[in-house]
Design an enzyme around this catalytic site. Structure first.
Site, PDB file in Angstrom:
ATOM      1  CB  THR A 142      -0.847   0.014   1.426  1.00 25.59           C
ATOM      2  OG1 THR A 142      -1.969   1.550   1.875  1.00 25.59           O
ATOM      3  CG2 THR A 142      -0.284  -0.023   2.851  1.00 25.59           C
ATOM      4  CG  ASP A 143      -1.293   4.673  -1.323  1.00 21.77           C
ATOM      5  OD1 ASP A 143      -2.099   4.428   0.095  1.00 21.77           O
ATOM      6  OD2 ASP A 143      -2.043   5.464  -1.776  1.00 21.77           O
ATOM      7  CD  GLU A 144      -2.938   3.740   4.439  1.00 22.55           C
ATOM      8  OE1 GLU A 144      -2.987   3.411   6.123  1.00 22.55           O
ATOM      9  OE2 GLU A 144      -4.503   3.541   3.527  1.00 22.55           O
ATOM     10  CE1 TYR A 167      -3.640  -2.380   5.370  1.00 21.40           C
ATOM     11  CE2 TYR A 167      -2.874  -0.314   5.230  1.00 21.40           C
ATOM     12  CZ  TYR A 167      -3.782  -1.434   4.343  1.00 21.40           C
ATOM     13  OH  TYR A 167      -2.758  -1.610   3.800  1.00 21.40           O
ATOM     14  CE  LYS A 198      -1.177  -4.423   2.895  1.00 24.19           C
ATOM     15  NZ  LYS A 198      -0.921  -5.767   2.462  1.00 24.19           N
TER      16      LYS A 198
END
Ligand code: DAU
Length: 338
Positions: A121-123, A146, A150
């Site tokens: 994810t970009d997160e 979260y 990741k």
């Protein structure tokens, strides 16, 4: 070609399963059927001769080894994905998103002929101030449990690539939206609330920006990636972003306009703690390889909102989990306090 897709009854996973079946793959879908799974997402392929469903957990080493042994490709879409839930129960995220990935890495390590593609994810980069964009080698700075889970999974991928000479492709994607996305997520939640004439709970000032990609455009990007999977040892990160970054408040207004509902339904509530202001991926490498999204956000949003208007209620009935209970826990006090 045979693929093991994990999390294939969830949102993105189910679009991938259907796409791979359409492309001629033999697909095994391993899914634990958590609250995020909905059997309706794969109903159209359920009886297909090249489709097999296995209910199980990516943390089950023996099961994963058995399934990976028969696959040319393992695609990991199994994850706990919702940031708000990670604030309520972070341990669940560590188990599935980190331990689960280690289990997959172990299984694939024993199968030199099997490729692994992992959804990230970009997160992992945290908030990216405007006008910046995160390139593939940008440093990790996750803000939520979260995002940290990741990022941790990616570090394990890196460690396996370094230690065992594995080639692993990691997809870092922006916010994906479209039909079949769980009601907990922003666009489905706001659409269903607008349809019901109920307050749409906008976190904070609503000026946070997300980069939105229609799910079928994600599947097309994946198709390109699968055609050119690198075999050289290492982590091969691929950024998949639309470049269309929109403030949450604007998205909420567009939903109201599409459904002809008053913008007064948009209700500011207490912000998500640790809320990242902006995500932005530099996807120029993938674009140079020939991929570009086919749907503009305005178009994809209209299609998505129309899908929820027509199917949302019935589709939500077949979902796992108790959404009403979650909604009360997440929004009850927020909406009462506004
Ligand atoms: O950026 C990619 C990520 O996008 C994925 O890795 C995650 O798995 C996925 O859940 C999504 O994370 P977000 O936190 O960006 O998505 P969410 O739909 O929860 O929220 C989108 C934006 O809308 C975010 O800025 C928070 C805001 N929001 C969300 C909800 C659910 C609200 O203002 N109110 C809400 O009730």
């Amino acid at each position: 070609m045979r693929a093991l897709v994990t999390g294939g009854c969830g949102f993105i996973g189910s679009h991938v399963v259907r796409g791979l079946i359409a492309d001629g793959w033999e697909v095994t879908n391993l899914d634990r059927m958590t609250y995020a799974a909905n059997p309706a997402n794969v109903a159209e392929v359920a009886d297909h001769p090249r489709y097999r469903f296995v209910e199980g957990d990516i943390c089950d080493g023996q099961l994963v080894r058995e399934l990976a042994a028969g696959a040319d490709l393992v695609l990991n879409f199994a994850a706990e994905t919702h940031v708000d839930r990670s604030l309520l129960e972070p341990g669940v995220f560590v188990r599935t998103d980190v331990e689960g990935v280690v289990t997959l890495l172990e299984a694939v390590r024993e199968q030199p002929g099997t490729a692994l593609v992992h959804m990230s994810t970009d997160e992992v980069f945290g908030s990216i101030p405007a006008p910046g964009e995160a390139a593939e080698d940008a440093p990790f700075a996750p803000s939520s449990p979260y995002a940290a889970s990741k990022a941790a999974a990616e570090l394990m991928v890196r460690a396996y690539a370094e230690t065992y000479g594995m080639a692993v492709t990691v997809l870092r994607c922006c916010n994906v939206y479209g039909p079949n996305q769980h009601l907990e997520k922003f666009i489905p939640l706001f659409t269903m609330r607008a349809l019901a004439g109920e307050p749409m709970p906008l976190y904070g000032d609503g000026l946070q920006e997300r980069e939105w990609l229609f799910v079928e455009d994600f599947v097309d990007a994946l198709r390109l990636v699968l055609r050119e999977l690198p075999a050289a040892p290492g982590v091969h990160a691929v950024h998949i972003g639309s470049g269309e970054r929109v403030a949450n408040r604007r998205v909420a207004e567009l939903i109201c306009e599409l459904l002809e509902r008053p913008a007064e339904l948009i209700t500011p509530v207490a912000d998500r703690p640790g809320h990242d202001r902006r995500y932005a991926l530099d996807s120029s490498r993938l674009r140079a390889r020939g991929w570009a999204p086919r749907r503009r956000f305005a178009e994809g949003l209209a299609e998505t909102v129309a899908w929820y208007r027509e199917h949302g209620e019935a589709w939500a009935q077949t979902a796992n989990g108790d959404f009403a209970r979650y909604f009360e826990r997440q929004y009850g006090a927020r909406l009462a306090r506004r």
